[in-house]
Design an enzyme around this catalytic site. Structure first.
Site, PDB file in Angstrom:
ATOM      1  N   HIS A  58     -11.028 147.820 103.398  1.00 22.83           N
ATOM      2  CA  HIS A  58      -9.964 148.157 104.351  1.00 22.83           C
ATOM      3  C   HIS A  58      -9.719 147.108 105.432  1.00 22.83           C
ATOM      4  O   HIS A  58      -8.732 147.195 106.156  1.00 22.83           O
ATOM      5  CB  HIS A  58     -10.234 149.517 105.018  1.00 22.83           C
ATOM      6  CG  HIS A  58     -11.635 149.696 105.523  1.00 22.83           C
ATOM      7  ND1 HIS A  58     -12.225 148.862 106.446  1.00 22.83           N
ATOM      8  CD2 HIS A  58     -12.563 150.644 105.226  1.00 22.83           C
ATOM      9  CE1 HIS A  58     -13.444 149.285 106.713  1.00 22.83           C
ATOM     10  NE2 HIS A  58     -13.680 150.357 105.972  1.00 22.83           N
ATOM     11  N   HIS A 151      -6.552 148.426 101.851  1.00 18.01           N
ATOM     12  CA  HIS A 151      -6.388 149.845 102.130  1.00 18.01           C
ATOM     13  C   HIS A 151      -6.178 150.030 103.625  1.00 18.01           C
ATOM     14  O   HIS A 151      -6.778 149.345 104.448  1.00 18.01           O
ATOM     15  CB  HIS A 151      -7.629 150.626 101.687  1.00 18.01           C
ATOM     16  CG  HIS A 151      -7.758 150.757 100.211  1.00 18.01           C
ATOM     17  ND1 HIS A 151      -7.438 151.913  99.542  1.00 18.01           N
ATOM     18  CD2 HIS A 151      -8.168 149.871  99.277  1.00 18.01           C
ATOM     19  CE1 HIS A 151      -7.651 151.729  98.243  1.00 18.01           C
ATOM     20  NE2 HIS A 151      -8.088 150.496  98.065  1.00 18.01           N
ATOM     21  N   ASP A 156      -1.498 153.933 103.251  1.00 16.25           N
ATOM     22  CA  ASP A 156      -1.818 154.748 102.079  1.00 16.25           C
ATOM     23  C   ASP A 156      -1.194 156.138 102.179  1.00 16.25           C
ATOM     24  O   ASP A 156      -0.791 156.714 101.167  1.00 16.25           O
ATOM     25  CB  ASP A 156      -3.330 154.851 101.909  1.00 16.25           C
ATOM     26  CG  ASP A 156      -3.944 153.573 101.356  1.00 16.25           C
ATOM     27  OD1 ASP A 156      -3.195 152.601 101.143  1.00 16.25           O
ATOM     28  OD2 ASP A 156      -5.167 153.529 101.146  1.00 16.25           O
TER      29      ASP A 156
END
Length: 243
Positions: A58, A151, A156
């Protein structure tokens, strides 16, 4: 259709029972399967170091969250945003475990399990035996991933909202079926008039006069009582039959 919340989280690892914590939460509000424009997004200081493996997923580093609020400082705003709406997540058990763990640490009441909707389960039912990750579903539904290099909870959640729309029927569900409903309730003569009005400029016939004559003779001889048009009050010559 009730108000719903699409939610995604980023974390320090895979299991809150081993000390992993939530470090980012993103939510999208949808109403009747359409985004309202309202979002919720927070970075959270987990009070622990973020492992290198998680950072590769992430991109959230210790430095990025060192000045972020703790979860107990944002939980009230999160709960207010969610309200009593169902919560949609991909592989919902993962996000639910972390939300439940953080709520418990704050002494907050957990959301009932039946309020969680798992898009992974929906996708597996629709596409059994296929790859059903969020990335795979975006590619299958031709949803752009250009903004997603890593991410991220809010990114998302936005992608998942689009996937959820497709899983629930996509753009087909907003097609105007008013003509079909009107035909169904208008009676034979009225239905014939509606069908004629549905296309203000009828297409020119592609068949020759000889072909039309042979087709009409065939209908008159064999299909008069079973003609599709009879259901709409039209005889085999295309004229309205008496009511």
């Amino acid at each position: 259709m009730a108000r719903e919340i699409v939610l995604d989280t980023e974390t320090t690892g895979f299991d809150p029972k081993t000390g992993d914590r939530l470090i980012e939460v993103g939510c999208i509000e949808i109403d009747d399967l359409l985004p309202t424009g309202r979002t919720f997004h927070r970075l959270v200081n987990p009070d622990r170091l973020i492992p290198e493996g998680a950072i590769k997923v992430h991109g959230i580093t210790d430095d990025k969250v060192k000045d972020a609020p703790r979860f107990h400082e944002i939980v009230g705003d999160l709960m207010e945003f969610i309200g009593d709406a169902p919560v949609i997540a991909h592989n919902a058990a993962f996000d639910r475990n972390f939300i439940d763990a953080e709520y418990a640490l704050c002494g907050r009441t957990l959301m009932p399990a039946d309020r969680w909707i798992d898009t992974l389960a929906l996708a597996q039912k629709r596409f059994p035996g296929m790859a059903n990750s969020l990335d795979a579903l975006c590619k299958r539904f031709k949803i752009s991933l250009v903004e997603r290099t890593l991410h991220g909870a809010l990114i998302d959640a936005r992608l998942l909202a689009e996937v959820y729309l497709q899983l629930k029927g996509g753009k087909e569900r907003v097609l105007d079926l008013s003509v079909g409903r009107a035909v169904a309730g208008a009676g034979q003569t009225g239905a014939a008039q509606i069908l004629r009005a549905a296309r203000p400029r009828p297409l020119a016939p592609r068949s020759t006069p000889e072909e039309q004559a042979r087709h009409l003779a065939f209908l008159q001889a064999t299909l008069k009582d079973r003609s599709l048009w009879a259901a709409y009050g039209l005889d085999v010559e295309g004229e309205t039959t008496p009511a």
